[in-house]
Design an enzyme around this catalytic site. Structure first.
Site, PDB file in Angstrom:
ATOM      1  N   ASP A 174     -15.338  -3.213  -1.929  1.00 29.00           N
ATOM      2  CA  ASP A 174     -15.066  -3.027  -0.506  1.00 29.00           C
ATOM      3  C   ASP A 174     -16.406  -2.893   0.202  1.00 29.00           C
ATOM      4  O   ASP A 174     -17.267  -2.127  -0.228  1.00 29.00           O
ATOM      5  CB  ASP A 174     -14.233  -1.768  -0.271  1.00 29.00           C
ATOM      6  CG  ASP A 174     -12.941  -1.769  -1.073  1.00 29.00           C
ATOM      7  OD1 ASP A 174     -12.405  -2.867  -1.318  1.00 29.00           O
ATOM      8  OD2 ASP A 174     -12.468  -0.687  -1.457  1.00 29.00           O
ATOM      9  N   ASP A 234       0.840  -1.188   0.000  1.00 27.46           N
ATOM     10  CA  ASP A 234       0.000   0.000   0.000  1.00 27.46           C
ATOM     11  C   ASP A 234       0.878   1.242   0.000  1.00 27.46           C
ATOM     12  O   ASP A 234       1.734   1.410   0.886  1.00 27.46           O
ATOM     13  CB  ASP A 234      -0.907   0.009   1.232  1.00 27.46           C
ATOM     14  CG  ASP A 234      -1.981  -1.076   1.163  1.00 27.46           C
ATOM     15  OD1 ASP A 234      -2.013  -1.806   0.147  1.00 27.46           O
ATOM     16  OD2 ASP A 234      -2.781  -1.177   2.114  1.00 27.46           O
TER      17      ASP A 234
END
EC number: 5.3.1.16
Length: 243
Positions: A130, A8
């Site tokens: 998500d 990330d």
């Protein structure tokens, strides 16, 4: 099943967030390329990159780091999400050597983009869904919609998406274990390979996902950075189950 290490990217550094909160980031490295090399050395078969700044900005911010990793490892499949909102961005990433572009927020707000992308870049598009309590979250998880993740997934099942990355954001970065029930519900809803994400934090999580026999891959981040899960051992377990 494959175990996919997450890298990330925030402000050029490798970080992990808790439940998607940009202000709750732990920096693990300031060298994304070295981090990618580490996971390659540990037996990674694919890398999952996320442009966190891009997810909030709506356009690529850490594109240079992504491109550098793709070029450094030309034979390693790489998937990138965060800030991908148009065909031009997908084309740039694919031209740079990335294998799959993950469409997340844009898939919710502009479903036609997914259809167009699948036609234009067949085999190179992943949808990232998500969810919190089964409902789709967007804008880097800053907003939760009233749309069920499984219902949205069905819309894309026939578009030709390569797979769906399903993330339970309540679990992400919290080291609480993967949400097997919700992930299986997604796998049963569509005939598309499902990649589990969010809360994959131990070898037991990998075993549980393997036991379902229905999950294609598992993304893990904080657990492998904090040595709670050994990437090489996890992938070897998956490989052994194939035999």
């Amino acid at each position: 099943m494959i175990v996919i290490p997450a890298i990330d990217l925030k402000d050029g550094q490798c970080v992990r967030l808790r439940q998607g909160e940009m202000d709750d980031a732990t920096v693990f490295s300031d060298d994304p390329l070295a981090t990618a090399q580490h996971w390659v050395n540990e037996g990674a078969k694919r890398l999952h990159l996320v442009d966190l700044n891009g997810a909030f900005a709506g356009n690529p911010v850490n594109g240079e780091a992504v491109t550098a990793i793709a070029k450094q490892f030309p034979h390693l499949p790489v998937q990138i999400g965060g800030g991908i909102r148009d065909l031009h961005t997908i084309e740039r990433y694919l031209d740079a050597g990335v294998t799959w572009a993950i469409i997340g927020t844009a898939a919710v707000k502009d479903p036609k983009l997914v259809e167009e992308a699948c036609r234009e870049f067949e085999g190179h598009v992943i949808v990232g869904l998500d969810a919190k309590d089964g409902l789709v979250a967007t804008e880097g998880w800053a907003e939760v919609s009233e749309l069920k993740a499984t219902e949205l997934a069905k819309r894309f099942a026939d578009c030709g998406v390569s797979s769906i990355v399903y993330t339970d954001i309540a679990r992400d970065g919290m080291m609480q274990g993967v949400n097997i029930e919700a992930t299986l519900e997604m796998a049963h809803a569509v005939q598309v390979p499902i990649i589990a994400s969010g809360g994959v934090s131990s070898i037991e999580d990998i075993e549980q996902l393997l036991d379902t026999g229905e999950i294609y891959g598992a993304i893990t981040g904080r657990a492998i950075y904090e040595d709670k899960l050994n990437l090489r051992a996890a992938q070897q377990l998956c490989d052994q189950r194939k035999k």
